[in-house]
Design an enzyme around this catalytic site. Structure first.
Site, PDB file in Angstrom:
ATOM      1  N   GLU A 172       0.590  -1.236  -0.175  1.00  0.00           N
ATOM      2  CA  GLU A 172       0.228  -0.044  -0.004  1.00  0.00           C
ATOM      3  C   GLU A 172       1.003   1.332   0.033  1.00  0.00           C
ATOM      4  O   GLU A 172       0.665   1.909   0.853  1.00  0.00           O
ATOM      5  CB  GLU A 172      -0.835   0.158   1.090  1.00  0.00           C
ATOM      6  CG  GLU A 172      -1.863  -1.003   1.227  1.00  0.00           C
ATOM      7  CD  GLU A 172      -3.090  -1.050   2.331  1.00  0.00           C
ATOM      8  OE1 GLU A 172      -3.009  -0.044   3.061  1.00  0.00           O
ATOM      9  OE2 GLU A 172      -4.028  -1.733   2.151  1.00  0.00           O
ATOM     10  N   GLU A 387      -4.838  -8.618   0.123  1.00  0.00           N
ATOM     11  CA  GLU A 387      -5.588  -8.196   1.449  1.00  0.00           C
ATOM     12  C   GLU A 387      -6.994  -8.495   1.403  1.00  0.00           C
ATOM     13  O   GLU A 387      -7.138  -7.584   0.283  1.00  0.00           O
ATOM     14  CB  GLU A 387      -4.961  -7.271   2.281  1.00  0.00           C
ATOM     15  CG  GLU A 387      -3.821  -7.147   2.990  1.00  0.00           C
ATOM     16  CD  GLU A 387      -3.341  -6.000   3.730  1.00  0.00           C
ATOM     17  OE1 GLU A 387      -4.109  -5.173   3.901  1.00  0.00           O
ATOM     18  OE2 GLU A 387      -2.184  -5.756   3.707  1.00  0.00           O
TER      19      GLU A 387
END
Ligand code: GCO
Length: 482
Positions: A172, A387
């Site tokens: 991220e 995720e």
């Protein structure tokens, strides 16, 4: 693609990676043990008011000492793969130069134990715990970071590349740059200008590129390398061609100067260029990168990874989100602040996890995967959900069990969305539930629980939640029983 044929649906391939994910700082503890250097999160947790409840990751889930029993638990759960991250300051305490053998030994032992248990190790190089020493040299603001990161990637490739077949460079990047350097609610807690933020974006992408090169060269076997980017899915409100194109456009448009937009991060990596509209949108703040930089960033990758928790509905020709909604900061998936004009707001009563950015949007895995595959993989690169998960206030019940029905429902619905990709012929490579166990949720502390295993932080007792039992059955059936 899109030849929908559910009747003869080949669903998940037999080598599909059914996994769960964690990150070093969120679970390991042992923050200053065996020669580990401090990271920016060690520093952040010591800043007054930075983390809810004033807690730290000093001990977290004590996984550093309990990894063997944790892996036995993963085996019991039937996991085929485990995504973990390596703590850079544990293996190179100052970020460059001297290595820490004891830190490397920990990851060696972890990988061996996973392989013994028949679980595929999947390593993330950077999940936010930058060595503090590098921070003092400017961290992601310093262009040299791409050399530092490549040195670290080379080391880990040489150490683990003979046994770890799946790698993710950065977790991220939009979150650690925007939340860490622009909004200031994550480490290192800076509030920089957009101009400076754009520099950080570029250095981060260079690190990904140079790190990928170094890692691939250092691994003793052919490996799969990708990234784990964040961002909201954009979901057509109804599946008309107009709404689908509006959703695609909303996903890939740089709609403002927030730095959250996925195309700003993904286009350079997969297409070798920033989005065409970026210089116009950023005006004099734009930095006009060189050809050489773009070539370095644009390394061939082996899969399209994506973290995905939530989504925003889009309808062609519709007015946008309201101001109060677009101001909401959304740690796990970007911000609606960069909402395109056609994005729709969810009503206030829409179901969410304990964290309000986690709105229930079961079609998210499908639409993000489809749009990414079409744009970045020509329908060929495997899609890997790096995720996906749900947070709640789970507790151990009077019967000794953790009844987390909401999480089961969430995972079930989202996985059906992912299965639809497979049914339509999109290549799917893996799915990592976030998270294996409850852990340190960054600035939110320990209250939001994302695990499919409950952790009692006072005793470190692990209890498989109902969702872990449910997930084991899904894995056993290779997704057929969804
Ligand atoms: C992220 C990180 C994880 C979080 C999870 C829930 O997405 O923010 O990858 O470390 O814990 O996503 O917010």
């Amino acid at each position: 693609m899109n030849s929908k044929n559910p009747s003869s649906a080949p669903t998940f391939p037999s080598n599909f990676l059914w996994g769960a994910a964690t990150a070093a700082y969120q679970i390991e503890g042992a923050h200053d043990l065996d020669g580990k250097g401090p990271s920016i999160w060690d520093m952040m947790c010591r800043k007054e008011g930075a983390v809810s409840g004033g807690v730290t990751g000093d001990v977290a889930c004590d996984h550093y000492h309990r990894f063997k029993s944790d892996i036995a638990m993963m085996k019991e759960m039937g996991l085929k793969a485990y995504r973990f991250s390596i703590s850079w300051p544990r293996v190179i305490p100052q970020g460059t130069g001297a290595i820490n053998r004891k830190g490397l030994d920990f990851y060696q032992a972890l990988v061996d134990e996973l392989l013994d248990a028949g679980i595929q190790p999947c390593a993330t190089l950077y999940h936010w715990d930058l060595p503090l020493h590098l921070h003092h040299q400017g961290g992601w603001m310093n262009r040299d970071i791409h050399h530092w990161f490549a040195e670290y990637a080379d080391l880990m490739g040489r150490e683990l590349g003979d046994r770890v077949g799946w790698w993710m460079t950065l977790n991220e990047p939009s979150v650690f740059i925007v939340a860490g350097y622009k909004d200031g609610n994550h480490a290192p807690g800076f509030k920089m200008s957009t101009t400076e933020g754009l520099r950080c974006v570029h250095h981060t992408l260079l690190a990904h590129g140079n790190g990928t090169l170094a890692l691939r060269a250092a691994c003793a076997q052919p490996v799969h390398i990708g990234m784990a980017p964040a961002g909201y899915a954009k979901i057509p409100d109804t599946e008309t061609p107009e709404n689908i194109e509006a959703a695609r456009k909303s996903l890939f448009t740089v709609a403002g100067q927030s730095l959250w937009d996925v195309a700003l991060w993904m286009d350079p990596v997969f297409l070798g260029k920033y989005p065409d509209e970026a210089p116009r949108v950023f005006g004099e703040k734009w930095h006009h990168p060189s050809e050489e930089d773009m070539t370095l960033i644009h390394q061939p990758l082996d899969f399209i990874g994506y973290n995905c928790y939530s989504g925003i509905r889009v309808r062609a020709g519709q007015a946008g989100l309201t101001d109060s909604q677009s101001a909401t900061s959304l740690a796990g998936g970007g911000s609606a602040a960069s909402a395109a004009p056609e994005d729709l707001a969810y009503p206030q009563e829409h179901p969410t996890g304990l964290l309000s950015w986690l709105m229930l949007a079961p079609e998210a895995l499908y639409w993000k995967g489809r749009f990414y595959s079409d744009r970045y993989g020509q329908g060929k690169l495997p899609l890997v959900v790096t995720e996906n998960g749900f947070c709640n206030l789970d507790w151990v019940g009077i019967d000794g069990c953790v009844h987390d029905g909401a999480r089961i429902d969430y995972l079930h619905r989202y996985l059906l969305g992912f299965r639809r990709l497979a049914e339509e012929g999109y290549p799917v490579g893996g799915y990592f539930q976030w998270s294996l166990m409850d852990n340190f949720e960054w600035a939110e502390g320990y209250k939001p629980r994302f695990g499919i295993v409950h952790v009692d932080y006072a005793t470190q007792k692990r209890t498989l939640k109902d969702s872990a039992h449910w997930y084991r059955n899904v894995i056993e059936s290779n997704g057929a029983n969804l």
